[in-house]
Design an enzyme around this catalytic site. Structure first.
Site, PDB file in Angstrom:
ATOM      1  N   THR A 134       3.081   4.880  -7.576  1.00 54.41           N
ATOM      2  CA  THR A 134       3.438   5.129  -6.181  1.00 54.41           C
ATOM      3  C   THR A 134       4.915   4.851  -5.923  1.00 54.41           C
ATOM      4  O   THR A 134       5.523   4.051  -6.638  1.00 54.41           O
ATOM      5  CB  THR A 134       2.585   4.209  -5.271  1.00 54.41           C
ATOM      6  OG1 THR A 134       3.110   4.216  -3.955  1.00 54.41           O
ATOM      7  CG2 THR A 134       2.603   2.764  -5.762  1.00 54.41           C
ATOM      8  N   ASP A 135       5.446   5.474  -4.879  1.00 59.20           N
ATOM      9  CA  ASP A 135       6.837   5.191  -4.491  1.00 59.20           C
ATOM     10  C   ASP A 135       6.976   3.800  -3.878  1.00 59.20           C
ATOM     11  O   ASP A 135       8.080   3.285  -3.726  1.00 59.20           O
ATOM     12  CB  ASP A 135       7.366   6.260  -3.517  1.00 59.20           C
ATOM     13  CG  ASP A 135       6.581   6.328  -2.201  1.00 59.20           C
ATOM     14  OD1 ASP A 135       5.538   5.655  -2.072  1.00 59.20           O
ATOM     15  OD2 ASP A 135       7.022   7.075  -1.300  1.00 59.20           O
ATOM     16  N   GLU A 136       5.834   3.173  -3.521  1.00 60.49           N
ATOM     17  CA  GLU A 136       5.911   1.878  -2.829  1.00 60.49           C
ATOM     18  C   GLU A 136       6.471   0.778  -3.724  1.00 60.49           C
ATOM     19  O   GLU A 136       6.896  -0.269  -3.229  1.00 60.49           O
ATOM     20  CB  GLU A 136       4.528   1.512  -2.262  1.00 60.49           C
ATOM     21  CG  GLU A 136       4.031   2.588  -1.313  1.00 60.49           C
ATOM     22  CD  GLU A 136       2.793   2.231  -0.510  1.00 60.49           C
ATOM     23  OE1 GLU A 136       2.542   1.040  -0.297  1.00 60.49           O
ATOM     24  OE2 GLU A 136       2.089   3.166  -0.094  1.00 60.49           O
ATOM     25  N   TYR A 159      -0.392  -4.754  -2.897  1.00 60.89           N
ATOM     26  CA  TYR A 159      -0.686  -3.453  -3.529  1.00 60.89           C
ATOM     27  C   TYR A 159       0.496  -2.977  -4.360  1.00 60.89           C
ATOM     28  O   TYR A 159       0.367  -2.688  -5.560  1.00 60.89           O
ATOM     29  CB  TYR A 159      -1.045  -2.399  -2.466  1.00 60.89           C
ATOM     30  CG  TYR A 159      -0.999  -0.973  -2.990  1.00 60.89           C
ATOM     31  CD1 TYR A 159      -1.879  -0.536  -3.974  1.00 60.89           C
ATOM     32  CD2 TYR A 159      -0.059  -0.058  -2.501  1.00 60.89           C
ATOM     33  CE1 TYR A 159      -1.825   0.772  -4.466  1.00 60.89           C
ATOM     34  CE2 TYR A 159      -0.004   1.254  -2.980  1.00 60.89           C
ATOM     35  CZ  TYR A 159      -0.890   1.661  -3.964  1.00 60.89           C
ATOM     36  OH  TYR A 159      -0.831   2.943  -4.452  1.00 60.89           O
ATOM     37  N   LYS A 163       0.965  -2.460  -8.457  1.00 59.67           N
ATOM     38  CA  LYS A 163       1.328  -1.175  -9.077  1.00 59.67           C
ATOM     39  C   LYS A 163       2.629  -1.328  -9.883  1.00 59.67           C
ATOM     40  O   LYS A 163       2.762  -0.794 -10.986  1.00 59.67           O
ATOM     41  CB  LYS A 163       1.487  -0.063  -8.030  1.00 59.67           C
ATOM     42  CG  LYS A 163       0.199   0.366  -7.339  1.00 59.67           C
ATOM     43  CD  LYS A 163      -0.831   0.986  -8.280  1.00 59.67           C
ATOM     44  CE  LYS A 163      -0.447   2.355  -8.807  1.00 59.67           C
ATOM     45  NZ  LYS A 163      -1.558   2.989  -9.554  1.00 59.67           N
TER      46      LYS A 163
HETATM   47  P1  NAD Z   1      -8.633   6.059  -4.080  1.00 59.92           P
HETATM   48  O1  NAD Z   1      -8.743   4.654  -3.567  1.00 59.92           O
HETATM   49  O2  NAD Z   1      -9.065   7.189  -3.220  1.00 59.92           O
HETATM   50  O3  NAD Z   1      -9.433   6.197  -5.456  1.00 59.92           O
HETATM   51  C1  NAD Z   1      -9.406   5.213  -6.461  1.00 59.92           C
HETATM   52  C2  NAD Z   1     -10.543   5.489  -7.431  1.00 59.92           C
HETATM   53  O4  NAD Z   1     -10.488   4.477  -8.452  1.00 59.92           O
HETATM   54  C3  NAD Z   1     -11.929   5.408  -6.785  1.00 59.92           C
HETATM   55  O5  NAD Z   1     -12.716   6.501  -7.204  1.00 59.92           O
HETATM   56  C4  NAD Z   1     -12.499   4.101  -7.298  1.00 59.92           C
HETATM   57  O6  NAD Z   1     -13.904   4.107  -7.419  1.00 59.92           O
HETATM   58  C5  NAD Z   1     -11.810   3.989  -8.655  1.00 59.92           C
HETATM   59  N1  NAD Z   1     -11.709   2.582  -9.103  1.00 59.92           N
HETATM   60  C6  NAD Z   1     -11.274   1.516  -8.378  1.00 59.92           C
HETATM   61  N2  NAD Z   1     -11.371   0.395  -9.117  1.00 59.92           N
HETATM   62  C7  NAD Z   1     -11.861   0.761 -10.329  1.00 59.92           C
HETATM   63  C8  NAD Z   1     -12.171   0.045 -11.512  1.00 59.92           C
HETATM   64  N3  NAD Z   1     -12.010  -1.281 -11.603  1.00 59.92           N
HETATM   65  N4  NAD Z   1     -12.636   0.742 -12.582  1.00 59.92           N
HETATM   66  C9  NAD Z   1     -12.806   2.088 -12.513  1.00 59.92           C
HETATM   67  N5  NAD Z   1     -12.555   2.800 -11.409  1.00 59.92           N
HETATM   68  C10 NAD Z   1     -12.086   2.152 -10.326  1.00 59.92           C
HETATM   69  O7  NAD Z   1      -7.112   6.192  -4.513  1.00 59.92           O
HETATM   70  P2  NAD Z   1      -6.146   7.465  -4.454  1.00 59.92           P
HETATM   71  O8  NAD Z   1      -5.500   7.504  -3.128  1.00 59.92           O
HETATM   72  O9  NAD Z   1      -6.864   8.663  -4.965  1.00 59.92           O
HETATM   73  O10 NAD Z   1      -5.040   7.019  -5.507  1.00 59.92           O
HETATM   74  C11 NAD Z   1      -5.190   7.312  -6.889  1.00 59.92           C
HETATM   75  C12 NAD Z   1      -3.989   6.773  -7.651  1.00 59.92           C
HETATM   76  O11 NAD Z   1      -2.787   7.360  -7.142  1.00 59.92           O
HETATM   77  C13 NAD Z   1      -3.807   5.253  -7.503  1.00 59.92           C
HETATM   78  O12 NAD Z   1      -3.383   4.750  -8.758  1.00 59.92           O
HETATM   79  C14 NAD Z   1      -2.719   5.112  -6.462  1.00 59.92           C
HETATM   80  O13 NAD Z   1      -1.983   3.919  -6.658  1.00 59.92           O
HETATM   81  C15 NAD Z   1      -1.876   6.344  -6.740  1.00 59.92           C
HETATM   82  N6  NAD Z   1      -1.136   6.898  -5.567  1.00 59.92           N
HETATM   83  C16 NAD Z   1      -1.785   7.144  -4.387  1.00 59.92           C
HETATM   84  C17 NAD Z   1      -1.071   7.694  -3.321  1.00 59.92           C
HETATM   85  C18 NAD Z   1      -1.746   8.035  -2.018  1.00 59.92           C
HETATM   86  O14 NAD Z   1      -1.056   8.456  -1.069  1.00 59.92           O
HETATM   87  N7  NAD Z   1      -3.046   7.922  -1.885  1.00 59.92           N
HETATM   88  C19 NAD Z   1       0.296   7.978  -3.465  1.00 59.92           C
HETATM   89  C20 NAD Z   1       0.915   7.698  -4.689  1.00 59.92           C
HETATM   90  C21 NAD Z   1       0.186   7.174  -5.751  1.00 59.92           C
HETATM   91  P1  TYD Z   2      -1.452   4.270   4.994  1.00 62.41           P
HETATM   92  O1  TYD Z   2      -2.136   5.593   5.133  1.00 62.41           O
HETATM   93  O2  TYD Z   2      -2.273   3.025   4.903  1.00 62.41           O
HETATM   94  O3  TYD Z   2      -0.483   4.396   3.738  1.00 62.41           O
HETATM   95  P2  TYD Z   2       0.689   3.385   3.198  1.00 62.41           P
HETATM   96  O4  TYD Z   2       0.622   2.124   3.935  1.00 62.41           O
HETATM   97  O5  TYD Z   2       0.318   3.212   1.758  1.00 62.41           O
HETATM   98  O6  TYD Z   2       1.970   4.119   3.409  1.00 62.41           O
HETATM   99  O7  TYD Z   2      -0.462   4.084   6.221  1.00 62.41           O
HETATM  100  C1  TYD Z   2       0.548   5.048   6.494  1.00 62.41           C
HETATM  101  C2  TYD Z   2       1.361   4.527   7.659  1.00 62.41           C
HETATM  102  O8  TYD Z   2       0.546   4.512   8.833  1.00 62.41           O
HETATM  103  C3  TYD Z   2       1.848   3.095   7.471  1.00 62.41           C
HETATM  104  O9  TYD Z   2       3.149   2.984   8.049  1.00 62.41           O
HETATM  105  C4  TYD Z   2       0.856   2.260   8.270  1.00 62.41           C
HETATM  106  C5  TYD Z   2       0.443   3.199   9.395  1.00 62.41           C
HETATM  107  N1  TYD Z   2      -0.943   3.043   9.915  1.00 62.41           N
HETATM  108  C6  TYD Z   2      -1.177   2.917  11.279  1.00 62.41           C
HETATM  109  O10 TYD Z   2      -0.231   2.929  12.097  1.00 62.41           O
HETATM  110  N2  TYD Z   2      -2.464   2.795  11.719  1.00 62.41           N
HETATM  111  C7  TYD Z   2      -3.525   2.775  10.846  1.00 62.41           C
HETATM  112  O11 TYD Z   2      -4.693   2.638  11.323  1.00 62.41           O
HETATM  113  C8  TYD Z   2      -3.278   2.920   9.460  1.00 62.41           C
HETATM  114  C9  TYD Z   2      -4.411   2.902   8.460  1.00 62.41           C
HETATM  115  C10 TYD Z   2      -1.970   3.054   9.028  1.00 62.41           C
END
Ligand code: NAD
Ligand code: TYD
Length: 353
Positions: A134-136, A159, A163
């Site tokens: 992630t970019d975070e 988080y 990562k």
């Molecule tokens: P998500 O929470 O929707 O899915 C995570 C999946 O991992 C789930 O299916 C869960 O069951 C599985 N999981 C969790 N713990 C586990 C374990 N111990 N063993 C096996 N499986 C397990 O997450 P997402 O949003 O799809 O993100 C996927 C990846 O992409 C993550 O690594 C996240 O850090 C990265 N990412 C997400 C975003 C975003 O905006 N959502 C952006 C950048 C990077």
């Molecule tokens: P989120 O979707 O949790 O992603 P991330 O924190 O990983 O960027 O949140 C996106 C943005 O929205 C973040 O600035 C927090 C804000 N947010 C709210 O204002 N209300 C909410 O209920 C949630 C879940 C997030």
């Protein structure tokens, strides 16, 4: 060119993982795709109903923190590649339960690295361990600038710290053991099958049900949003064409203040639901801010665009329309994932803000 390869995708029942699994199963019929997932609250096999019977797809229910089971699986199947997405992924949950993030994101990743190292130790040719991050990890930006691949890591939440730690282990395994790794760091994704604890699906769900729209702080925080299918396409091109040992940033060049984005969603959904103009906006409720809330994220994806010719395929308006339409057409999905444990989470999360 594909060739018959066995690829392990972890976290394939989650939001982004399900899009990656679908893409690989469909685009590469010669590959055998193994989807490994523990099926936590965020993992849902309903996300993959359309491809679950494909002959090149297999599901394995497993926890990546279980090193003995992970090693056994790698020895049995001798994977050619790993695309690692399994993670605890929600910042708010990391604030209340940081250890879950240490176990899955750090220990789980190192278990996978060890298992890959063990089976590939005699021949690493053509093998790939691709870590999705992630970019975070880069921390937060002020009003100006963007994260590049050389921005120093400065994670602020449990988080992002977990990562960042996993990214460092992946780099270290490349440096020390020559493990053939790739890493990408992506901005916020949105799209179908997104669990409604994250901003966009939570707001869509609450607008649909006329529930308050909880905006943290003043809603001034900025995120860079990318359509999930464009992230899956980037993962595909990096997996196949990115150089070993490299990192790629992936972003949508699409920055929004949270409050502006919530208002846009309200307008879009008022139109689709046949509500009067301005009706849903009245649901907006400013609530207490997230602890340590990062102000702004923005990604410079020029390396990926220039080296691998990737670019987003949809505008934000198009992607958001498709996303809202999917949620409106799949209310049973929303209903399934928001029953039971979700209700308890929601109550705890928002009752004392
Ligand atoms: P998500 O929470 O929707 O899915 C995570 C999946 O991992 C789930 O299916 C869960 O069951 C599985 N999981 C969790 N713990 C586990 C374990 N111990 N063993 C096996 N499986 C397990 O997450 P997402 O949003 O799809 O993100 C996927 C990846 O992409 C993550 O690594 C996240 O850090 C990265 N990412 C997400 C975003 C975003 O905006 N959502 C952006 C950048 C990077
Ligand atoms: P989120 O979707 O949790 O992603 P991330 O924190 O990983 O960027 O949140 C996106 C943005 O929205 C973040 O600035 C927090 C804000 N947010 C709210 O204002 N209300 C909410 O209920 C949630 C879940 C997030």
């Amino acid at each position: 060119m594909s060739g018959s390869k066995k690829i392990l995708i972890t976290g394939g029942a989650g939001f982004i993982g399900s899009h990656v699994v679908r893409r690989f199963v469909k685009q590469y019929p010669d590959y055998t795709i193994f989807n490994l997932d523990k099926l936590t609250y965020a993992g849902n096999l309903e996300n993959l109903k359309d491809i679950e019977k494909a002959s090149n797809y297999h599901f394995v229910k497993m926890d990546i923190t279980d090193s003995a089971e992970i090693n056994k699986l790698f020895e049995t199947h001798q994977f050619d590649g790993v695309i690692h997405l399994a993670a605890e992924s929600h910042v708010d949950r990391s604030i209340s339960h940081p250890m879950d993030f240490v176990f899955t994101n750090v220990v789980g990743t190192v278990n996978l690295l060890n298992a890959a190292k063990n089976i590939w130790k005699d021949n690493m040719d053509g093998k790939v361990f691709y870590h999705v991050s992630t970019d975070e990890v880069y921390g937060e930006l002020g009003d100006e600038g963007k994260f590049t691949e050389s921005t120093p890591y400065s994670p602020n939440s449990p988080y992002s710290a977990s990562k960042a730690s996993s990214d460092h282990f992946v780099r270290a395994y490349h440096h020390t053991y020559k493990l053939p790794v790739k890493i990408s760091n992506c901005s916020n994704n949105y799209g179908s099958h997104h669990f409604p604890e994250k901003l966009i699906p939570l707001m869509i769900n609450n607008i649909m049900h006329n529930q308050p729209l909880p905006v943290y702080g003043k809603g001034e925080n900025v995120r860079d949003w990318l359509f999930v299918e464009d992230h899956a396409a980037a993962i595909d091109v990096i997996y196949h064409k990115g150089s070993i040992g490299e990192t790629f940033n992936i972003g949508g060049n699409n920055e929004w203040k949270n409050i502006d984005l919530v208002r846009l969603l309200c307008r879009m959904m008022d139109r689709k639901l046949g509500r009067g103009e301005g009706v849903s906006e009245q649901l907006i409720t400013f609530v207490g801010d997230r602890a340590g809330h990062d102000f702004r994220y923005a990604i410079d994806s020029s390396k990926l665009m220039n080296q691998l010719n990737w670019q987003p395929s949809v505008t934000f308006e198009q992607g958001l329309e498709r996303t809202v339409d999917w949620y409106l057409a799949n209310q049973d999905w929303l209903q399934h994932v928001t029953s039971g444990a979700y209700r308890e989470y929601y109550q705890n999360m928002y009752s004392n803000r």
